[in-house]
Design a protein around this motif. Structure first.
Motif: not given
Length: 61
Positions: A48-49, A52-53, A56
């Motif tokens: 998930l990280f 997300f990155k 972004m």
């Protein structure tokens, strides 16, 4: 590419290793459910990280 991306991928692979490690028949057989849960949480969190990155980065923030 940044080094932390490779670190996150290594953490995901380590999570999969914890899920798949055969502990039956060893003295560690009692912690097999715990290692599976920890591995699944590691895979989810780091995946998930990275998603997300990536979002972004695509949005330019």
């Amino acid at each position: 590419m940044d080094r932390w991306i490779f670190l996150m991928l290594a953490c995901i692979l380590a999570g999969f290793a914890l899920i798949k490690v055969p502990l039956a028949g060893t003295f560690l057989a009692g912690i097999a459910p715990i290692s599976t849960v920890v591995g699944a949480i590691a895979v989810l969190v780091f995946s998930l990280f990275l998603i997300f990155k990536g979002l972004m980065f695509l949005l330019g923030k």
